[in-house]
Design a protein around this motif. Structure first.
Motif, PDB file in Angstrom:
ATOM      1  N   UNK A 188       0.852  -1.182   0.000  1.00  0.00           N
ATOM      2  CA  UNK A 188       0.000   0.000   0.000  1.00  0.00           C
ATOM      3  C   UNK A 188       0.888   1.232   0.000  1.00  0.00           C
ATOM      4  N   UNK A 189       0.506   2.226  -0.797  1.00  0.00           N
ATOM      5  CA  UNK A 189       1.249   3.483  -0.867  1.00  0.00           C
ATOM      6  C   UNK A 189       0.675   4.484   0.128  1.00  0.00           C
ATOM      7  N   UNK A 190       1.512   5.436   0.544  1.00  0.00           N
ATOM      8  CA  UNK A 190       1.044   6.503   1.432  1.00  0.00           C
ATOM      9  C   UNK A 190       0.954   7.841   0.718  1.00  0.00           C
ATOM     10  N   UNK A 191       1.449   7.916  -0.496  1.00  0.00           N
ATOM     11  CA  UNK A 191       1.410   9.158  -1.263  1.00  0.00           C
ATOM     12  C   UNK A 191      -0.039   9.537  -1.550  1.00  0.00           C
ATOM     13  N   UNK A 192      -0.468  10.675  -1.013  1.00  0.00           N
ATOM     14  CA  UNK A 192      -1.831  11.146  -1.227  1.00  0.00           C
ATOM     15  C   UNK A 192      -2.880  10.414  -0.422  1.00  0.00           C
ATOM     16  N   UNK A 193      -2.447   9.596   0.554  1.00  0.00           N
ATOM     17  CA  UNK A 193      -3.409   8.780   1.297  1.00  0.00           C
ATOM     18  C   UNK A 193      -3.544   9.184   2.762  1.00  0.00           C
ATOM     19  N   UNK A 194      -2.893  10.273   3.174  1.00  0.00           N
ATOM     20  CA  UNK A 194      -2.954  10.670   4.575  1.00  0.00           C
ATOM     21  C   UNK A 194      -4.336  11.215   4.935  1.00  0.00           C
ATOM     22  N   UNK A 195      -4.823  10.849   6.093  1.00  0.00           N
ATOM     23  CA  UNK A 195      -6.097  11.338   6.625  1.00  0.00           C
ATOM     24  C   UNK A 195      -5.819  11.930   8.002  1.00  0.00           C
ATOM     25  N   UNK A 196      -6.258  13.159   8.235  1.00  0.00           N
ATOM     26  CA  UNK A 196      -6.034  13.818   9.519  1.00  0.00           C
ATOM     27  C   UNK A 196      -7.281  13.701  10.399  1.00  0.00           C
ATOM     28  N   UNK A 197      -7.086  13.178  11.591  1.00  0.00           N
ATOM     29  CA  UNK A 197      -8.169  13.070  12.572  1.00  0.00           C
ATOM     30  C   UNK A 197      -7.581  13.418  13.939  1.00  0.00           C
ATOM     31  N   UNK A 198      -7.536  14.716  14.285  1.00  0.00           N
ATOM     32  CA  UNK A 198      -6.890  15.133  15.535  1.00  0.00           C
ATOM     33  C   UNK A 198      -7.547  14.500  16.760  1.00  0.00           C
ATOM     34  N   UNK A 199      -6.722  14.226  17.764  1.00  0.00           N
ATOM     35  CA  UNK A 199      -7.267  13.710  19.016  1.00  0.00           C
ATOM     36  C   UNK A 199      -8.128  14.762  19.691  1.00  0.00           C
ATOM     37  N   UNK A 200      -9.142  14.321  20.424  1.00  0.00           N
ATOM     38  CA  UNK A 200     -10.093  15.226  21.065  1.00  0.00           C
ATOM     39  C   UNK A 200      -9.768  15.344  22.546  1.00  0.00           C
ATOM     40  N   UNK A 201      -9.398  16.531  23.032  1.00  0.00           N
ATOM     41  CA  UNK A 201      -9.198  16.706  24.478  1.00  0.00           C
ATOM     42  C   UNK A 201     -10.491  16.400  25.228  1.00  0.00           C
ATOM     43  N   UNK A 202     -10.365  15.878  26.431  1.00  0.00           N
ATOM     44  CA  UNK A 202     -11.554  15.484  27.192  1.00  0.00           C
ATOM     45  C   UNK A 202     -12.494  16.667  27.401  1.00  0.00           C
ATOM     46  N   UNK A 203     -11.919  17.864  27.641  1.00  0.00           N
ATOM     47  CA  UNK A 203     -12.761  19.045  27.853  1.00  0.00           C
ATOM     48  C   UNK A 203     -13.586  19.364  26.607  1.00  0.00           C
ATOM     49  N   UNK A 204     -12.976  19.189  25.431  1.00  0.00           N
ATOM     50  CA  UNK A 204     -13.708  19.439  24.194  1.00  0.00           C
ATOM     51  C   UNK A 204     -14.748  18.349  23.940  1.00  0.00           C
ATOM     52  N   UNK A 205     -14.436  17.124  24.300  1.00  0.00           N
ATOM     53  CA  UNK A 205     -15.390  16.022  24.142  1.00  0.00           C
ATOM     54  C   UNK A 205     -16.628  16.270  24.993  1.00  0.00           C
ATOM     55  N   UNK A 206     -16.442  16.780  26.205  1.00  0.00           N
ATOM     56  CA  UNK A 206     -17.579  17.090  27.083  1.00  0.00           C
ATOM     57  C   UNK A 206     -18.474  18.165  26.471  1.00  0.00           C
ATOM     58  N   UNK A 207     -17.865  19.158  25.845  1.00  0.00           N
ATOM     59  CA  UNK A 207     -18.645  20.208  25.204  1.00  0.00           C
ATOM     60  C   UNK A 207     -19.474  19.641  24.074  1.00  0.00           C
ATOM     61  N   UNK A 208     -18.869  18.742  23.315  1.00  0.00           N
ATOM     62  CA  UNK A 208     -19.585  18.146  22.202  1.00  0.00           C
ATOM     63  C   UNK A 208     -20.738  17.264  22.639  1.00  0.00           C
ATOM     64  N   UNK A 209     -20.604  16.608  23.790  1.00  0.00           N
ATOM     65  CA  UNK A 209     -21.675  15.732  24.286  1.00  0.00           C
ATOM     66  C   UNK A 209     -22.897  16.535  24.678  1.00  0.00           C
ATOM     67  N   UNK A 210     -22.700  17.787  25.034  1.00  0.00           N
ATOM     68  CA  UNK A 210     -23.835  18.608  25.412  1.00  0.00           C
ATOM     69  C   UNK A 210     -24.605  19.071  24.193  1.00  0.00           C
TER      70      UNK A 210
END
Length: 210
Positions: A188-210
């Motif tokens: 499998x090649x990685x050229x052009x295949x990168x996907x960005x999915x930043x980690x979610x800080x717990x404080x931000x996750x709590x905001x999203x749950x609301x």
């Protein structure tokens, strides 16, 4: 489908594991015997295991019953090796080094490759490889018909154009390393295949749950 591993054959277990544990990085290993004869071979049972100390691990199966591969034997006897990073532009040459050549044949010569001196270990790196890890054997475990080799990284080589000095960080989206998928020459090649999915800080996750 449910598979009872205890009832599966060695080949069945191999086929299934390499299909599920993927993509896998490839260790393109250069090693030397006591007389200085060079060997080069790729292994995809490979990854880094910890960073302090920096340890990489790879599994090297025997080529025959109780007959270790040249790589495992060389590392056991000399205690040094180099992991060269496999990138898209070197896939064909790496594949040539996987050929089961007769004893005494230099795989790198067959692939049209040259070597460059390492900075700490005696084993040279592949000159055409854009990055390499110089390693010393940390320990080797004999498990079934495999040798699990743990190597401590003692030096690294990375072409300047693939390093952001601010980190320093490897510019992986430009290096274009490849991975192994299943067997039978699948990659499998990685050229052009990168996907960005930043980690979610717990404080931000709590905001999203609301």
């Amino acid at each position: 489908m449910h598979i009872d591993i205890e009832k599966a054959t060695a080949r069945e277990k191999y086929n299934l594991l390499i299909g599920l544990v993927a993509p896998r990085p490839i260790a393109w290993v250069t090693s030397m015997d006591e007389d200085g004869a060079l060997n080069a071979a790729p292994f995809s049972a490979y990854n880094y295991l910890c960073t302090d100390p920096p340890i990489i691990g790879m599994g090297v199966m025997e080529k025959g019953e109780f007959v270790p591969k040249d790589t495992a034997r060389n590392i056991r006897r000399t205690g040094e090796f180099v992991v060269n990073v496999v990138t898209e532009d070197l896939l064909h040459e790496m594949n040539i080094c996987a050929t089961d050549f007769p004893p005494g044949v230099n795989e790198l010569e067959m692939a049209g490759l040259t070597t460059a001196p390492s900075t700490i270990v005696k084993v040279p790196r592949i000159a055409q490889a854009h990055a390499a890890l110089e390693c010393r054997e940390f320990t080797t475990l004999a498990v079934g018909r495999s040798h699990i080799i743990l190597g401590q990284v003692v030096a690294m080589y990375i072409e300047d154009r693939f390093v952001n000095p601010d980190g320093p960080y490897v510019l992986a989206e430009e290096l274009h390393a490849i991975g192994r998928m299943n067997g039978l020459g699948s990659y499998v090649k990685t050229n052009g295949a990168f996907v960005q999915e930043p980690r979610i800080p717990y404080s931000e996750w709590l905001k999203g749950k609301r």
